[in-house]
Design a protein around this motif. Structure first.
Motif, PDB file in Angstrom:
ATOM      1  N   UNK A 116       4.502   9.599  10.297  1.00 51.27           N
ATOM      2  CA  UNK A 116       4.279   8.581  11.710  1.00 51.27           C
ATOM      3  C   UNK A 116       4.757   7.249  10.332  1.00 51.27           C
ATOM      4  N   UNK A 117       3.814   7.133   9.572  1.00 51.85           N
ATOM      5  CA  UNK A 117       3.680   5.742   8.348  1.00 51.85           C
ATOM      6  C   UNK A 117       4.771   6.745   7.866  1.00 51.85           C
ATOM      7  N   UNK A 118       5.407   7.028   6.939  1.00 48.02           N
ATOM      8  CA  UNK A 118       6.510   6.964   6.465  1.00 48.02           C
ATOM      9  C   UNK A 118       7.784   6.522   7.602  1.00 48.02           C
ATOM     10  N   UNK A 119       8.218   7.093   8.771  1.00 55.71           N
ATOM     11  CA  UNK A 119       9.131   7.091   9.026  1.00 55.71           C
ATOM     12  C   UNK A 119       8.533   5.578  10.200  1.00 55.71           C
ATOM     13  N   UNK A 120       7.794   4.695  10.028  1.00 60.46           N
ATOM     14  CA  UNK A 120       6.945   3.412  10.504  1.00 60.46           C
ATOM     15  C   UNK A 120       7.965   2.925   8.770  1.00 60.46           C
ATOM     16  N   UNK A 121       7.704   3.151   7.216  1.00 62.38           N
ATOM     17  CA  UNK A 121       8.691   2.410   6.572  1.00 62.38           C
ATOM     18  C   UNK A 121       9.985   2.692   6.871  1.00 62.38           C
ATOM     19  N   UNK A 122      10.508   3.878   7.124  1.00 60.55           N
ATOM     20  CA  UNK A 122      12.510   3.439   7.227  1.00 60.55           C
ATOM     21  C   UNK A 122      12.330   2.800   8.202  1.00 60.55           C
TER      22      UNK A 122
ATOM     23  N   UNK B 288       9.093  -5.520  12.810  1.00 63.07           N
ATOM     24  CA  UNK B 288       8.702  -5.034  11.420  1.00 63.07           C
ATOM     25  C   UNK B 288       7.429  -5.290  11.024  1.00 63.07           C
ATOM     26  N   UNK B 289       6.603  -6.328  12.273  1.00 63.08           N
ATOM     27  CA  UNK B 289       5.630  -6.727  11.941  1.00 63.08           C
ATOM     28  C   UNK B 289       4.565  -5.228  12.138  1.00 63.08           C
ATOM     29  N   UNK B 290       4.778  -4.001  13.114  1.00 63.32           N
ATOM     30  CA  UNK B 290       4.540  -3.425  13.594  1.00 63.32           C
ATOM     31  C   UNK B 290       4.587  -2.279  12.990  1.00 63.32           C
ATOM     32  N   UNK B 291       5.094  -2.262  11.791  1.00 67.32           N
ATOM     33  CA  UNK B 291       4.553  -1.923  10.531  1.00 67.32           C
ATOM     34  C   UNK B 291       3.195  -1.716   9.534  1.00 67.32           C
ATOM     35  N   UNK B 292       3.046  -2.440  10.031  1.00 65.72           N
ATOM     36  CA  UNK B 292       1.706  -3.327   9.573  1.00 65.72           C
ATOM     37  C   UNK B 292       0.708  -2.737  10.100  1.00 65.72           C
ATOM     38  N   UNK B 293       0.818  -2.193  11.576  1.00 64.89           N
ATOM     39  CA  UNK B 293       0.385  -1.779  12.206  1.00 64.89           C
ATOM     40  C   UNK B 293       0.023   0.181  12.179  1.00 64.89           C
ATOM     41  N   UNK B 294       1.253   0.436  12.367  1.00 60.75           N
ATOM     42  CA  UNK B 294       1.423   1.939  11.578  1.00 60.75           C
ATOM     43  C   UNK B 294       0.582   2.242  10.181  1.00 60.75           C
ATOM     44  N   UNK B 295       0.602   1.063  10.121  1.00 65.71           N
ATOM     45  CA  UNK B 295      -0.131   1.386   8.434  1.00 65.71           C
ATOM     46  C   UNK B 295      -1.710   1.272   8.409  1.00 65.71           C
ATOM     47  N   UNK B 296      -2.023   1.037   9.173  1.00 68.86           N
ATOM     48  CA  UNK B 296      -3.360   0.449   9.180  1.00 68.86           C
ATOM     49  C   UNK B 296      -3.608   1.636  10.565  1.00 68.86           C
TER      50      UNK B 296
END
Length: 558
Positions: free
Chosen positions: A411-417, A368-376
């Motif tokens: 990719x950002x939206x996939x990370x959120x899901x 879940x913390x890797x979603x911050x990486x995707x967003x950044x």
């Protein structure tokens, strides 16, 4: 005072003209130059020739170094071949200095006139961009004439002559000044031409001019090292190796300068020619000495600069700020960073199944913390792309710009899901100690396996843009939708059979297959820009043969 201001203006015009030519050539031929370099590295000698050709057009060995370094970052070429390209690149810039040493005063007004006509009439076309190149060449030639005319009255001034006589003949100081001027002007070619012109006017003695030329060579190597300082390790090896060539070459040349100064006037009478041909000879010597040593130096650099094991760090790896001056290269950097973002997303997606099977809360937290990486990464890529001048992009590059934006959004939206899916698994399954039925887990595993395969296919479509792969990816959207409907129906059947595990996990199961379908839809969206560019998409998916009878019945219903 006015003569000094005119000299500074002429020098600035020379640097500016060099910049216009370099950026213009890269904007017109950027993709073709990269292709030429990539296919010419089969052996070292072809690589040297390719380096000479590309750099003669670009008029900047630093720009060539950045292009080849990007290949090294993607593991497309061996380091030994890249070092050979740079030996040729340095020869290419010295050849251009030789070409500019001839009397081309008649060519300057012609190039400026033709360039202005081409640029003003067809500004956004290839012809318009070539017009900019012609203007830059004309300005370079004009600036050399202005430097010569401006320095003539300066040399006749008694204070200037007294100052020249008092100049210390310190070769290390001359090299330092030449390197500093090159870094400040971002062009070794401009500094070499300036030095040759000042030497022919008597402003700078020939021995001092030769030292400045050696410094200009070191300065060009420093430029590449500075511009790639924040790049990945693999991309920093080439600039460092090129700088090493130049430093060793200077150490060899310094003891030989007295002999060079003794014989050079016997061959060439003009100080301008002496300076320019010394520059050319120095780079030819570098190529002859080091062409056979490139494999050894490549192995040494690989040992000195080892690639560290990288996790899924948040820091962007490929967004080279110096590449923004070259739109085609900047687009390539953004695409590589987008693939880095997709790698992080793939790691998150791959981790869903172990969390489901093993109830691993710690793994779920890390994912879940890797979603911050995707967003950044999404934010960094988006900001990087906005700094690329859209007016400077070709039609193909402009489409690629749009594709990268669309890809990173997906990719950002996939990370959120995935982040929400992991939270649901933790809340509804792990903390409540529930289990899926064997049939239900098999269905989730099958969907997950298809999803990973589709993500890899989507990344391939984004990288290569093949229409056939894009079509396959879009077909997977329909197959995945059918699987979702099928597995939702079988889950309902298990509920009707009062399967206890299915009843406990019913909400999570249905949400999970729905979320996996949404992820697949985002992956399949990667195919749309490629298929649209190829004209392979129909305007609508609705069948008009079905709509026509319904339209006919509508008046009767009203």
């Amino acid at each position: 005072m006015s003569n000094l201001l005119n000299l500074l203006a002429a020098i600035s015009l020379l640097v500016w003209g060099t910049q216009i030519v370099r950026t213009g050539i890269l904007r017109v031929f950027g993709e073709n130059l990269r292709h030429l370099l990539s296919v010419s590295m089969g052996n070292r000698f072809n690589a040297v020739v390719a380096g000479i050709g590309v750099t003669s057009l670009v008029q900047s060995s630093t720009a060539t170094c950045l292009i080849v370094s990007s290949f090294l970052g993607r593991n497309l070429v061996p380091l030994a071949a890249a070092l050979a390209v740079m030996l040729g690149a340095d020869m290419g810039t010295s050849l251009m200095a030789v070409a500019f040493s001839f009397d081309l005063s008649w060519l300057s007004p012609f190039l400026i006139f033709v360039g202005v006509v081409m640029f003003t009439t067809k500004e956004k076309t290839t012809a318009g961009r070539l017009g900019r190149v012609a203007i830059g060449l004309g300005l370079m030639l004009m600036s050399l004439q202005l430097i010569g005319e401006t320095t003539r009255p300066l040399t006749e001034s008694p204070p200037v002559r007294a100052l020249l006589v008092a100049l210390p003949n310190e070769i290390l100081l001359d090299i330092f000044v030449g390197a500093l001027l090159t870094v400040l002007s971002y062009s070794s070619l401009a500094i070499v031409l300036l030095t040759a012109t000042l030497a022919s006017s008597g402003i700078v003695p020939v021995p001092v001019a030769l030292g400045l030329v050696l410094g200009a060579n070191i300065g060009s190597g420093l430029l590449a090292v500075i511009t790639t300082a924040r790049s990945p390790v693999a991309e920093r090896r080439l600039p460092l190796g090129n700088l090493l060539f130049k430093v060793i070459g200077c150490l060899i040349a310094i003891p030989l300068l007295p002999q060079v100064m003794q014989h050079l006037p016997q061959w060439l009478q003009s100080p301008h020619q002496q300076v320019v041909l010394f520059h050319f000879g120095f780079n030819v010597m570098l190529a002859l000495v080091f062409i056979g040593l490139t494999p050894l130096i490549a192995r040494t650099l690989e040992r000195l600069l080892t690639v560290p094991r990288q996790g899924e760090g948040t820091r962007p790896r490929h967004l080279d700020r110096s590449a923004l001056q070259t739109p085609s290269l900047a687009i390539s950097c953004a695409a590589r960073e987008a693939l880095h973002q997709a790698d992080v997303v793939e790691t998150m997606l791959r981790g869903i199944l172990p969390v489901l099977r093993e109830n691993d809360i710690e793994l779920a937290d890390r994912l879940r913390t890797m979603d911050d990486t995707v967003d950044e990464l999404y934010t960094e890529i988006k900001l990087y792309l906005t700094q690329i001048s859209r007016e400077s992009l070709s039609e193909r590059e402009s489409r690629r710009w749009t594709d990268i934006v669309s890809f990173t959004i997906n990719m950002e939206q996939i990370g959120d899901i995935i982040e929400r899916v992991l939270q649901d698994i933790e809340d509804k399954k792990i903390r409540k100690d529930r289990r899926f039925s064997d049939a239900g887990m098999a269905e989730i595993c099958h969907l997950h396996e298809r999803l990973l395969a589709n993500l890899r296919l989507g990344m391939s479509v984004f990288l290569d843009g093949h229409v056939r792969d894009a079509s396959r990816l879009l077909e997977e959207k329909a197959r995945f939708r059918d699987l979702e409907h099928e597995y939702a129906a079988t889950h309902i059947a298990r509920l009707q059979d009062n399967t206890a595990q299915s009843i406990e996990t019913s909400s999570l199961h249905l949400d999970l297959i729905s979320d996996l379908k949404r992820i697949n839809s985002h992956i399949c969206s990667i195919a749309y820009p490629i298929l649209e560019s190829a004209g392979a998409l129909s305007p609508t998916r609705i069948r008009h043969s079905v709509l026509a009878p319904l339209d006919a019945e509508e008046p009767r219903r009203t």
